[in-house]
Design a protein around this motif. Structure first.
Motif, PDB file in Angstrom:
ATOM      1  N   LYS A   1     -11.165   1.666  -4.439  1.00 47.26           N
ATOM      2  CA  LYS A   1     -10.406   1.935  -3.209  1.00 47.26           C
ATOM      3  C   LYS A   1     -10.714   3.316  -2.644  1.00 47.26           C
ATOM      4  O   LYS A   1     -10.418   3.598  -1.484  1.00 47.26           O
ATOM      5  CB  LYS A   1      -8.913   1.779  -3.481  1.00 47.26           C
ATOM      6  N   ALA A   2     -11.320   4.169  -3.460  1.00 49.71           N
ATOM      7  CA  ALA A   2     -11.648   5.521  -2.985  1.00 49.71           C
ATOM      8  C   ALA A   2     -12.686   5.460  -1.858  1.00 49.71           C
ATOM      9  O   ALA A   2     -12.669   6.297  -0.949  1.00 49.71           O
ATOM     10  CB  ALA A   2     -12.176   6.358  -4.137  1.00 49.71           C
ATOM     11  N   VAL A   3     -13.585   4.475  -1.920  1.00 50.24           N
ATOM     12  CA  VAL A   3     -14.624   4.372  -0.890  1.00 50.24           C
ATOM     13  C   VAL A   3     -13.983   4.030   0.465  1.00 50.24           C
ATOM     14  O   VAL A   3     -14.296   4.642   1.491  1.00 50.24           O
ATOM     15  CB  VAL A   3     -15.695   3.318  -1.271  1.00 50.24           C
ATOM     16  N   GLY A   4     -13.061   3.075   0.449  1.00 55.43           N
ATOM     17  CA  GLY A   4     -12.372   2.700   1.690  1.00 55.43           C
ATOM     18  C   GLY A   4     -11.533   3.850   2.228  1.00 55.43           C
ATOM     19  O   GLY A   4     -11.468   4.070   3.441  1.00 55.43           O
ATOM     20  N   ALA A   5     -10.890   4.585   1.312  1.00 56.97           N
ATOM     21  CA  ALA A   5     -10.064   5.717   1.736  1.00 56.97           C
ATOM     22  C   ALA A   5     -10.942   6.791   2.395  1.00 56.97           C
ATOM     23  O   ALA A   5     -10.571   7.362   3.424  1.00 56.97           O
ATOM     24  CB  ALA A   5      -9.323   6.293   0.538  1.00 56.97           C
TER      25      ALA A   5
ATOM     26  N   VAL B   1      -3.861   1.879   7.599  1.00 60.35           N
ATOM     27  CA  VAL B   1      -2.831   1.065   6.942  1.00 60.35           C
ATOM     28  C   VAL B   1      -3.353   0.451   5.644  1.00 60.35           C
ATOM     29  O   VAL B   1      -2.729   0.576   4.590  1.00 60.35           O
ATOM     30  CB  VAL B   1      -2.337  -0.048   7.901  1.00 60.35           C
ATOM     31  N   ARG B   2      -4.507  -0.213   5.733  1.00 58.49           N
ATOM     32  CA  ARG B   2      -5.007  -0.974   4.571  1.00 58.49           C
ATOM     33  C   ARG B   2      -5.634  -0.089   3.493  1.00 58.49           C
ATOM     34  O   ARG B   2      -5.569  -0.417   2.320  1.00 58.49           O
ATOM     35  CB  ARG B   2      -6.045  -2.010   5.022  1.00 58.49           C
ATOM     36  N   ASP B   3      -6.256   1.015   3.910  1.00 55.22           N
ATOM     37  CA  ASP B   3      -7.029   1.802   2.933  1.00 55.22           C
ATOM     38  C   ASP B   3      -6.333   3.093   2.506  1.00 55.22           C
ATOM     39  O   ASP B   3      -6.745   3.691   1.521  1.00 55.22           O
ATOM     40  CB  ASP B   3      -8.407   2.134   3.514  1.00 55.22           C
ATOM     41  N   LEU B   4      -5.323   3.510   3.247  1.00 53.38           N
ATOM     42  CA  LEU B   4      -4.597   4.720   2.835  1.00 53.38           C
ATOM     43  C   LEU B   4      -3.130   4.381   2.529  1.00 53.38           C
ATOM     44  O   LEU B   4      -2.658   4.581   1.426  1.00 53.38           O
ATOM     45  CB  LEU B   4      -4.674   5.790   3.935  1.00 53.38           C
ATOM     46  N   TYR B   5      -2.448   3.820   3.545  1.00 53.29           N
ATOM     47  CA  TYR B   5      -1.022   3.562   3.378  1.00 53.29           C
ATOM     48  C   TYR B   5      -0.732   2.547   2.257  1.00 53.29           C
ATOM     49  O   TYR B   5       0.098   2.776   1.383  1.00 53.29           O
ATOM     50  CB  TYR B   5      -0.429   3.082   4.703  1.00 53.29           C
ATOM     51  N   MET B   6      -1.443   1.422   2.257  1.00 58.47           N
ATOM     52  CA  MET B   6      -1.182   0.374   1.251  1.00 58.47           C
ATOM     53  C   MET B   6      -1.559   0.809  -0.161  1.00 58.47           C
ATOM     54  O   MET B   6      -1.036   0.289  -1.133  1.00 58.47           O
ATOM     55  CB  MET B   6      -1.911  -0.917   1.625  1.00 58.47           C
ATOM     56  N   VAL B   7      -2.490   1.758  -0.243  1.00 58.74           N
ATOM     57  CA  VAL B   7      -2.872   2.260  -1.563  1.00 58.74           C
ATOM     58  C   VAL B   7      -1.752   3.158  -2.090  1.00 58.74           C
ATOM     59  O   VAL B   7      -1.418   3.131  -3.279  1.00 58.74           O
ATOM     60  CB  VAL B   7      -4.210   3.049  -1.472  1.00 58.74           C
ATOM     61  N   ALA B   8      -1.137   3.919  -1.170  1.00 59.19           N
ATOM     62  CA  ALA B   8      -0.103   4.866  -1.583  1.00 59.19           C
ATOM     63  C   ALA B   8       1.279   4.200  -1.706  1.00 59.19           C
ATOM     64  O   ALA B   8       2.043   4.516  -2.616  1.00 59.19           O
ATOM     65  CB  ALA B   8      -0.034   6.013  -0.580  1.00 59.19           C
ATOM     66  N   ALA B   9       1.593   3.257  -0.798  1.00 60.97           N
ATOM     67  CA  ALA B   9       2.930   2.645  -0.802  1.00 60.97           C
ATOM     68  C   ALA B   9       3.010   1.520  -1.826  1.00 60.97           C
ATOM     69  O   ALA B   9       2.007   0.915  -2.176  1.00 60.97           O
ATOM     70  CB  ALA B   9       3.239   2.107   0.589  1.00 60.97           C
TER      71      ALA B   9
END
Lengths: 52, 483
Positions: free
Chosen positions: B119-123, B349-357
């Motif tokens: 997921k780091a790549v998407g972020a 939303v998909r690569d930052l928010y959803m990873v954190a929430a």
């Protein structure tokens, strides 16, 4: 697949050829770029229809 | 003329808003519906949204001015982008479309995360989109504001306000459904308006004794039909390298590869885009060159600001043509900016928010995305108000920064099964390329495109460094899910 990659790379490289022929007159340069783009577009659409 | 133009603009805004409202009938129940139309877009709608998203105010304002001031080389620059995009859409596009629906990708960052297994790549991609695309969106708002200012001097800020209001409204009403529906209308409007402007220009020149032969002679005498001094090889390379990879690095167009409903719709999307793109490029560059012929014939004063050529033509044309073209500038800018805003929002939303929430609801995902859309458009408005750079440079600069995504993206598209776990190489490649691009931008501003180091323009270094890093670290394989 390889054939299509080669065709795509060649088409892009052809767009740079005029950099070596800077002093042309009339609409030659303009038509050259349009024709290369149109020819490759025709090829690409035909290949896509056949399923690359 | 002002009354007619504002009436046509009002009708356009009303009809567009009606379309956006009707698009809500498609039923937006999830983030998949909101961002990628539930993978159900038909061929024509997919083509028009791809074309309208790609061809922005950059074309009818920026490229007209570029052709006017730098000659035929501007056509070569734009068609190099077009040919490279056709190659990417033909060779790798069908594979990306197939993988997207199999793996349920929504954002381009999610695509990279999935392919590389981290997921780091998407972020990293999402953060880069945020940084790089604000100037590009700013260029769209600037295009609308410049057009307002030329129609009604002193109304630049009002133009910014109208741009912001329309972009926010049409994006938030039904997500990509409202964007695609309005894009279809806007794409048709753009091509019709450019053709009308070209026809008016040809007849205006002819009525003033400048036929095709005279125009050719005038342009030839100034060397504008060959490569002018502006188009030194490093400049041509600096402008074209970022755009060769535009279709793989810009999230708003990558995401459009996910949306067609079936293979036939995908093929139709590419074919219609090809027809639109080639025709629009030819028409727009001809307008710029013929406007310059008018200047050389003494019919127009020399227009020094590249972005002022189309607005100047508008003031000369009758109210019918002027209102059509004026509105097409708004259409081109809005259709690009709202697509970018939505696409970047999907990545946030998909690569930052959803990873954190923790397990955010679908409603929450859409709400966060809507907030990001509004913030992005507000930031773009600030760029426009600051009037930094001219439209072409702002547009290409964004792609130069995004260029760092090209090697990792193309590698993943070419060999999707083989890159899994190779996320350290992808991350390092993006980080190295982006560092060079951002540093050069901070140091040189918009001149970063044409600045050379050891004879190679900065975008060339971004590409070389990110490719070399990817290849050097490619053998390193980490476990999936690690970041």
């Amino acid at each position: 697949m390889l054939r299509d990659i080669v065709a795509g790379v060649v088409a892009v490289l052809l767009m740079y050829v005029p950099l070596g022929f800077r002093d042309v007159h009339g609409w030659t340069l303009y038509l050259y770029w349009v024709l290369v783009a149109a020819a490759y577009t025709g090829y690409a659409i035909a290949r896509l229809r056949r399923g690359v | 003329m002002i009354a007619v133009t504002l009436t046509v603009l009002g009708l356009y805004l009303a009809f567009g808003t009606l379309l956006a409202v009707l698009a809500r009938r498609a039923g937006v129940r999830s983030s998949v519906d909101y961002y990628v139309a539930g993978y159900k877009l038909g061929g024509f709608l997919a083509a028009m949204t791809y074309a309208a998203t790609t061809y922005s105010a950059f074309m009818i304002v920026g490229l007209v001015g570029f052709a006017y001031s730098t000659g035929a080389g501007s056509l070569g620059f734009e068609l190099t982008y077009f040919v490279a995009t056709m190659a990417l859409l033909t060779v790798l596009g069908p594979r990306v479309w197939e993988l997207a629906r199999k793996r349920k990708w929504v954002s381009p960052g999610e695509m990279l995360s999935d392919l590389y297994g981290s997921k780091a790549v998407g972020a990293a991609a999402a953060i880069l989109y945020l940084v790089a695309l604000i100037p590009y969106m700013g260029a769209q708002v600037k295009g609308i504001a410049e057009a307002f200012d030329s129609l009604l001097p002193g109304s630049y800020t009002a133009g910014v306000a109208v741009a912001v209001a329309v972009m926010v409204l049409w994006t938030l009403l039904a997500g990509v459904w409202s964007v695609a529906a309005t894009d279809a209308m806007q794409g048709l409007w753009m091509i019709a308006a450019s053709l009308t402007l070209l026809a008016w220009l040809v007849s205006w020149l002819a009525s003033n004794g400048v036929g095709f032969h005279e125009a050719t002679t005038l342009l030839d005498a100034k060397g504008l039909l060959s490569l002018t001094g502006f188009w030194a090889p490093h400049v041509f390379l600096g402008f074209t390298i970022p755009w060769i990879f535009f279709a793989a690095t810009n999230p708003q167009v990558v995401q459009r590869l996910f949306m067609p409903r079936d293979p036939t719709a995908f093929r139709r999307m590419v074919a219609w885009f090809a027809v639109f793109g080639l025709a629009y490029t030819v028409i727009v560059t001809l307008i710029g060159l013929l406007a310059r012929a008018a200047t050389e014939a003494g019919l127009l004063p020399l227009i020094k600001s590249k972005d002022a050529v189309t607005p100047t033509l508008i003031t000369l044309a009758g109210p019918g043509v002027a209102s059509l073209v004026f509105t097409s500038i708004v259409a081109a800018a809005v259709s690009t900016a709202d697509s970018i805003a939505l696409s970047v929002a999907s990545s946030v939303v998909r690569d930052l928010y959803m990873v954190a929430a923790r397990r955010p609801s679908e409603r929450m995902q859409i709400a966060v995305g809507a907030t990001v859309v509004a913030l992005l458009i507000a930031l773009a408005a600030l760029v426009a108000v600051a009037r930094v750079g001219f439209i072409v440079a702002l547009s290409v600069l964004s792609s130069a920064i995004l260029l760092s995504l090209a090697p990792a993206t193309l590698m993943a598209w070419a060999a999707p099964g083989r890159v899994e776990g190779r996320w350290p190489a992808a991350l390092a490649s993006i980080a190295v390329g982006a560092s060079i691009g951002l540093t050069a931008t901070a140091v040189y501003g918009v001149k970063a495109l044409t600045t050379t180091w050891l004879g190679l323009p900065v975008p060339g270094w971004v590409l070389v460094a990110s490719t070399a890093t990817l290849l050097a670290l490619y053998p390193v394989r980490a476990s999936r899910g690690a970041s």
